[in-house]
Design a protein around this motif. Structure first.
Motif, PDB file in Angstrom:
ATOM      1  N   PRO A  42       0.830  -1.204   0.000  1.00 28.00           N
ATOM      2  CA  PRO A  42       0.000   0.000   0.000  1.00 28.00           C
ATOM      3  C   PRO A  42       0.864   1.253   0.000  1.00 28.00           C
ATOM      4  O   PRO A  42       1.804   1.381   0.781  1.00 28.00           O
ATOM      5  CB  PRO A  42      -0.797  -0.142   1.303  1.00 28.00           C
ATOM      6  CG  PRO A  42      -0.880  -1.619   1.510  1.00 28.00           C
ATOM      7  CD  PRO A  42       0.434  -2.150   1.058  1.00 28.00           C
ATOM      8  N   GLY A  43       0.547   2.176  -0.896  1.00 26.28           N
ATOM      9  CA  GLY A  43       1.356   3.379  -1.051  1.00 26.28           C
ATOM     10  C   GLY A  43       2.407   3.293  -2.133  1.00 26.28           C
ATOM     11  O   GLY A  43       3.053   4.294  -2.455  1.00 26.28           O
ATOM     12  N   GLU A  44       2.589   2.115  -2.729  1.00 21.73           N
ATOM     13  CA  GLU A  44       3.551   1.963  -3.816  1.00 21.73           C
ATOM     14  C   GLU A  44       2.850   1.999  -5.167  1.00 21.73           C
ATOM     15  O   GLU A  44       1.676   1.635  -5.284  1.00 21.73           O
ATOM     16  CB  GLU A  44       4.325   0.648  -3.675  1.00 21.73           C
ATOM     17  CG  GLU A  44       5.246   0.615  -2.475  1.00 21.73           C
ATOM     18  CD  GLU A  44       6.066  -0.657  -2.384  1.00 21.73           C
ATOM     19  OE1 GLU A  44       6.955  -0.725  -1.521  1.00 21.73           O
ATOM     20  OE2 GLU A  44       5.803  -1.605  -3.164  1.00 21.73           O
ATOM     21  N   ARG A  45       3.601   2.434  -6.168  1.00 16.35           N
ATOM     22  CA  ARG A  45       3.091   2.480  -7.528  1.00 16.35           C
ATOM     23  C   ARG A  45       2.843   1.059  -8.042  1.00 16.35           C
ATOM     24  O   ARG A  45       3.616   0.141  -7.792  1.00 16.35           O
ATOM     25  CB  ARG A  45       4.107   3.191  -8.424  1.00 16.35           C
ATOM     26  CG  ARG A  45       4.002   2.906  -9.896  1.00 16.35           C
ATOM     27  CD  ARG A  45       5.204   3.443 -10.643  1.00 16.35           C
ATOM     28  NE  ARG A  45       5.320   2.861 -11.963  1.00 16.35           N
ATOM     29  CZ  ARG A  45       5.979   1.737 -12.248  1.00 16.35           C
ATOM     30  NH1 ARG A  45       6.575   1.060 -11.267  1.00 16.35           N
ATOM     31  NH2 ARG A  45       6.035   1.291 -13.480  1.00 16.35           N
ATOM     32  N   VAL A  46       1.750   0.886  -8.789  1.00 10.66           N
ATOM     33  CA  VAL A  46       1.461  -0.390  -9.421  1.00 10.66           C
ATOM     34  C   VAL A  46       2.385  -0.553 -10.624  1.00 10.66           C
ATOM     35  O   VAL A  46       2.444   0.309 -11.498  1.00 10.66           O
ATOM     36  CB  VAL A  46      -0.013  -0.467  -9.870  1.00 10.66           C
ATOM     37  CG1 VAL A  46      -0.263  -1.708 -10.712  1.00 10.66           C
ATOM     38  CG2 VAL A  46      -0.932  -0.453  -8.650  1.00 10.66           C
ATOM     39  N   PRO A  47       3.148  -1.655 -10.703  1.00 11.90           N
ATOM     40  CA  PRO A  47       4.072  -1.831 -11.826  1.00 11.90           C
ATOM     41  C   PRO A  47       3.333  -2.128 -13.125  1.00 11.90           C
ATOM     42  O   PRO A  47       2.184  -2.568 -13.114  1.00 11.90           O
ATOM     43  CB  PRO A  47       4.927  -3.021 -11.387  1.00 11.90           C
ATOM     44  CG  PRO A  47       4.032  -3.811 -10.468  1.00 11.90           C
ATOM     45  CD  PRO A  47       3.201  -2.779  -9.750  1.00 11.90           C
ATOM     46  N   GLU A  48       4.007  -1.869 -14.228  1.00 10.65           N
ATOM     47  CA  GLU A  48       3.457  -2.189 -15.541  1.00 10.65           C
ATOM     48  C   GLU A  48       3.823  -3.628 -15.883  1.00 10.65           C
ATOM     49  O   GLU A  48       4.992  -4.021 -15.823  1.00 10.65           O
ATOM     50  CB  GLU A  48       4.034  -1.238 -16.593  1.00 10.65           C
ATOM     51  CG  GLU A  48       3.651  -1.578 -18.025  1.00 10.65           C
ATOM     52  CD  GLU A  48       2.179  -1.308 -18.340  1.00 10.65           C
ATOM     53  OE1 GLU A  48       1.334  -1.997 -17.726  1.00 10.65           O
ATOM     54  OE2 GLU A  48       1.898  -0.441 -19.180  1.00 10.65           O
ATOM     55  N   LEU A  49       2.813  -4.447 -16.211  1.00 12.71           N
ATOM     56  CA  LEU A  49       3.010  -5.855 -16.526  1.00 12.71           C
ATOM     57  C   LEU A  49       2.028  -6.257 -17.619  1.00 12.71           C
ATOM     58  O   LEU A  49       0.953  -5.671 -17.753  1.00 12.71           O
ATOM     59  CB  LEU A  49       2.762  -6.723 -15.281  1.00 12.71           C
ATOM     60  CG  LEU A  49       3.728  -6.533 -14.103  1.00 12.71           C
ATOM     61  CD1 LEU A  49       3.144  -7.161 -12.851  1.00 12.71           C
ATOM     62  CD2 LEU A  49       5.084  -7.149 -14.420  1.00 12.71           C
ATOM     63  N   PRO A  50       2.379  -7.281 -18.406  1.00 16.67           N
ATOM     64  CA  PRO A  50       1.433  -7.736 -19.421  1.00 16.67           C
ATOM     65  C   PRO A  50       0.265  -8.494 -18.798  1.00 16.67           C
ATOM     66  O   PRO A  50       0.429  -9.238 -17.828  1.00 16.67           O
ATOM     67  CB  PRO A  50       2.292  -8.661 -20.298  1.00 16.67           C
ATOM     68  CG  PRO A  50       3.426  -9.104 -19.428  1.00 16.67           C
ATOM     69  CD  PRO A  50       3.681  -7.982 -18.484  1.00 16.67           C
ATOM     70  N   VAL A  51      -0.925  -8.289 -19.347  1.00 14.98           N
ATOM     71  CA  VAL A  51      -2.115  -9.022 -18.940  1.00 14.98           C
ATOM     72  C   VAL A  51      -3.131  -8.905 -20.071  1.00 14.98           C
ATOM     73  O   VAL A  51      -3.163  -7.903 -20.790  1.00 14.98           O
ATOM     74  CB  VAL A  51      -2.688  -8.462 -17.613  1.00 14.98           C
ATOM     75  CG1 VAL A  51      -3.251  -7.053 -17.801  1.00 14.98           C
ATOM     76  CG2 VAL A  51      -3.747  -9.390 -17.033  1.00 14.98           C
ATOM     77  N   LYS A  52      -3.950  -9.926 -20.252  1.00 16.34           N
ATOM     78  CA  LYS A  52      -4.937  -9.901 -21.321  1.00 16.34           C
ATOM     79  C   LYS A  52      -6.314  -9.545 -20.774  1.00 16.34           C
ATOM     80  O   LYS A  52      -6.810 -10.174 -19.848  1.00 16.34           O
ATOM     81  CB  LYS A  52      -5.016 -11.269 -22.010  1.00 16.34           C
ATOM     82  CG  LYS A  52      -3.802 -11.626 -22.859  1.00 16.34           C
ATOM     83  CD  LYS A  52      -4.026 -12.954 -23.559  1.00 16.34           C
ATOM     84  CE  LYS A  52      -2.832 -13.332 -24.431  1.00 16.34           C
ATOM     85  NZ  LYS A  52      -3.062 -14.634 -25.122  1.00 16.34           N
TER      86      LYS A  52
END
Length: 559
Positions: A423-433
Motif C-alpha cells: 500500500p502506497g507503492e506504484r502499481v508496476p506495468e506488466l502484461p495481462v490480457k
C-alpha cells in the motif's frame, strides 16, 4: 461558482486542469503570459511522467516529438573519456525504461492540446492580482493585460504559478531556502565536437563544470556551465548572454574542442534551493515550482510538479462531489511534501558532487573521476540507485493514512502477499490480457479507482464466477468511480470483467497465491490490499474511500 481556478499554465497547471476536468470538475486556467513560451526550459521527461501521459492517452505523441538518451559520458582533462551505457533502466517495470528529452515548450503544447480536447482553453494575458477566502470558497481578482479587472469565485484556488508565485505570497506561505554561490549560463545551441550525439555529457574542469543534454534535432544540445561567480564574464544575471561569450566560456571550460552556433535560447542565471513548509492554506493549494525549486541536477523539477497535480486532482474531485471528507485533502501535503523535501536534498547532493567545493574537489572531479567513472557508475547497484531516483518510479506513500492493508490466512503457491506492491507503492506495468487491453496500466487508465480481484493461483470455477458477479455488481453500483476486474490465473482468454493471467505471472508479482484484492487509486498507487476477499469488508472499504454505492447521476468519463 467554479469548482477550481488554476493559476499558471506551465506543465503543472496544465496537468492539474486536465485532471480536474477529467474528474468532472468545472475549472478555468489563467496565465499572465499573453502567448505560450517558446523557451525550452525543463527538458527531461522521466518514466513516471510518461506513464501519466500514457494515462492521458498522449504518450505516443510525446515520444514522437522528443528523443531518448542512451548513455552518460564523463570527459576529463586532456579529453579522457568514459562512456556509461544507461542499460540499468531496462529492469524497470515500465513501458518507458529510459530518460527522455522533450523541451518544455513542446511539453506544454502537448498538454494544452490535450486540455483543449477536454473542452477547456488556457486564458492568456490574465494575471492574478489578489484573492480572499472564506469557508465557502475563494474570490480572486484577475487583471487583463489591457487593464480590465474581473472577479472570479471558485471553491478552490490552485497555485501552479512558478517560483515567484503570487498565490503563495497571497496565502502568506514562506519560501524557505538559499541561493547557491555559483554562477550559471545556459544555451540551447547546435554543438560540433568529437563526441557522439544523443547522449548526456558531463565535463568537470578546474574552472567549473560543463553539462550537455541532448535535444531533438541534429547536433542540438542544452549546454549549461556552472562556475564560481568570480569566473563569470562581465554582467549580472539580467545581462543578455551572447553566442560569442558562450563560445569563450566553453573554450575555457570544455575538455574537448567545441564550436556552438544557431542559438535558440541563452541566459545567465543563479540556482536556488527553496521549499514551502506547507502546500495548503485553507482552500488554497501550491504545486510544482510554487512549492519547491532546486538545481536542475537529475532532471526532476517539472516531473515533480506534474506528479503534484496528479496526486491532488482526484482528491479534490471526491471532496467536491461530497464523496469524501475534506480531511482527504490533508493527505496531499502529507504525501507530496516529503517528496519535495527528498527532491531538494537529492538534487542538492547531486549538484554538490558535480560542481561545488574548492580546489581539491575540482582536482578530483577533473583528473580522477573521469578515469574511474565506469567503475563508479557502471555497476548494477549504482545504476539501480540512479534509476530509482531519476525515473521517479520508486516514489511511494507507504506512511500515508490512505495506505492500508489487512492480511489473514496462509500463504499459497510459494508466494507471499507482503512481497507484492505494498500500500502506497506504484502499481508496476506488466502484461495481462483483457478486453481491449494488453497491459496492466491500460486497465488502470482513467479517472476511477480500480479494483483487482485475484482468484489465487489455483482457482475453482465456482469461486471464479462468484468474483465476476461481485465485480459486475460493484462496478454497476459505483458507476464512473470504480472499475472492477477479476484476475484469473491459468485463464488463456479474457472475458467481461475478466483479466486472463495465463501463466500466473501477475499473481506471483502481486503475491496473490490465494484469493485477495488490491484497490488502486486513480493516480496508480495501491490504496488498500486484503486477504481473503470478504464482500462485506470490501464494500465497507469502498464506502470509506468513495462514499456509499450509487453513481448519483454521474456519467462515466471516457478514459
Amino acid at each position: 461558482m467554479l469548482d477550481a481556478l488554476v493559476v499558471g499554465a506551465g506543465p503543472t497547471g496544465l496537468t492539474m486542469a486536465s485532471e480536474l476536468v477529467r474528474h468532472g470538475l468545472r475549472c478555468r486556467v489563467v496565465e499572465q503570459l499573453e502567448a505560450p513560451s517558446v523557451l525550452s526550459r525543463a527538458l527531461a521527461v522521466q518514466a513516471r511522467t510518461l506513464e501519466v501521459f500514457d494515462d492521458f492517452g498522449i504518450a505516443e505523441q510525446a515520444l514522437a516529438r522528443g528523443r531518448k538518451t542512451e548513455a552518460f559520458n564523463v570527459v576529463g582533462a586532456g579529453g579522457v573519456h568514459t562512456r556509461v551505457p544507461m542499460q540499468a533502466f531496462s529492469w524497470l517495470e515500465t513501458r518507458f525504461p529510459f530518460i527522455f528529452m522533450l523541451p518544455q515548450d513542446a511539453t506544454e503544447a502537448l498538454l494544452a492540446e490535450h486540455l483543449d480536447t477536454l473542452g477547456v482553453k488556457v486564458e492568456r494575458g490574465l494575471a492574478l492580482e489578489d484573492f480572499r477566502q472564506d469557508a465557502d470558497g475563494v474570490e480572486a481578482t484577475l487583471k487583463r493585460a489591457g487593464g480590465g479587472v474581473e472577479r472570479v469565485k471558485a471553491r478552490w484556488l490552485l497555485g501552479c504559478d512558478g517560483a515567484r508565485s503570487r498565490v503563495r505570497k497571497g496565502a502568506g506561505i514562506p519560501f524557505e531556502g538559499e541561493t547557491y554561490d555559483d554562477a550559471c549560463v545556459l544555451a540551447d545551441v547546435r554543438v560540433e565536437w568529437p563526441l557522439g550525439q544523443g547522449e548526456l555529457v558531463l565535463m568537470p574542469s578546474m574552472h567549473g563544470v560543463v553539462g550537455a543534454f541532448p535535444m531533438p534535432g541534429e547536433y542540438r544540445y542544452r549546454l549549461f556551465c556552472v562556475m564560481p561567480r568570480d569566473m563569470l564574464p562581465e554582467g549580472d544575471e539580467t545581462t543578455p548572454l551572447t553566442l560569442e561569450e558562450m563560445q569563450r566560456i566553453l573554450e575555457r571550460m570544455s575538455n574537448v574542442p567545441v564550436r556552438v552556433s544557431e542559438p535558440r535560447w541563452m541566459t545567465r542565471y543563479r540556482l536556488h534551493r527553496r521549499g514551502a513548509p506547507r502546500y495548503r492554506q485553507g482552500r488554497v493549494f501550491l504545486a510544482g515550482d510554487a512549492a519547491h525549486i532546486h538545481s536542475p541536477a537529475g532532471g526532476q523539477g517539472m516531473n515533480t510538479g506534474i506528479q503534484d497535480a496528479y496526486n491532488l486532482a482526484w482528491k479534490l474531485a471526491l471532496v467536491n462531489k461530497g464523496r469524501a471528507p475534506e480531511s482527504l485533502l490533508d493527505t496531499y501535503e502529507l504525501e507530496r511534501h516529503p517528496v519535495g523535501q527528498m527532491l531538494l536534498r537529492g538534487t542538492d547532493r547531486l549538484f554538490g558532487l558535480m560542481a561545488q567545493g574548492g580546489t581539491p574537489s575540482r582536482l578530483l572531479r577533473t583528473y580522477v573521476v573521469p578515469r574511474v567513472a565506469k567503475r563508479l557508475l557502471g555497476g548494477s547497484y549504482t545504476q539501480r540507485l540512479m534509476a530509482r531516483f531519476v525515473s521517479q518510479l520508486a516514489i511511494h506513500y507507504r506512511r500515508s493514512p490512505l495506505s492500508t492493508e489487512r492480511i489473514w490466512g496462509e500463504e499459497v503457491g510459494g508466494v507471499r502477499l507482503e512481497e507484492g506492491p505494498a500500500p502506497g507503492e506504484r502499481v508496476p506495468e506488466l502484461p495481462v490480457k483483457g478486453e481491449g487491453v494488453e497491459r496492466l496500466h491500460e486497465v488502470l487508465r482513467g479517472p476511477q479507482h480500480t479494483l483487482l480481484l485475484f482468484t489465487g493461483l489455483k482457482p475453482e470455477a465456482k469461486a471464479r464466477s462468484g468474483l465476476v458477479a461481485l465485480a459486475r455488481r460493484l462496478e454497476e453500483a459505483y458507476g464512473p468511480l470504480l472499475r472492477a476486474r477479476v484476475v484469473v490465473a491459468g485463464e488463456g482468454e479474457p472475458g467481461p470483467f475478466v483479466l486472463a493471467d495465463g501463466e500466473g505471472a501477475l499473481h506471483r508479482r502481486f503475491g496473490a497465491g490465494a484469493e485477495c484484492f488490491y484497490l488502486v487509486r486513480p493516480d496508480g498507487y495501491v490504496g488498500h490490499r486484503e486477504r481473503p476477499i470478504e464482500p462485506k469488508r470490501l464494500e465497507a472499504e469502498l464506502a470509506r474511500r468513495m462514499g456509499p454505492p450509487g453513481a448519483g447521476g454521474e456519467k462515466r468519463v471516457a478514459s
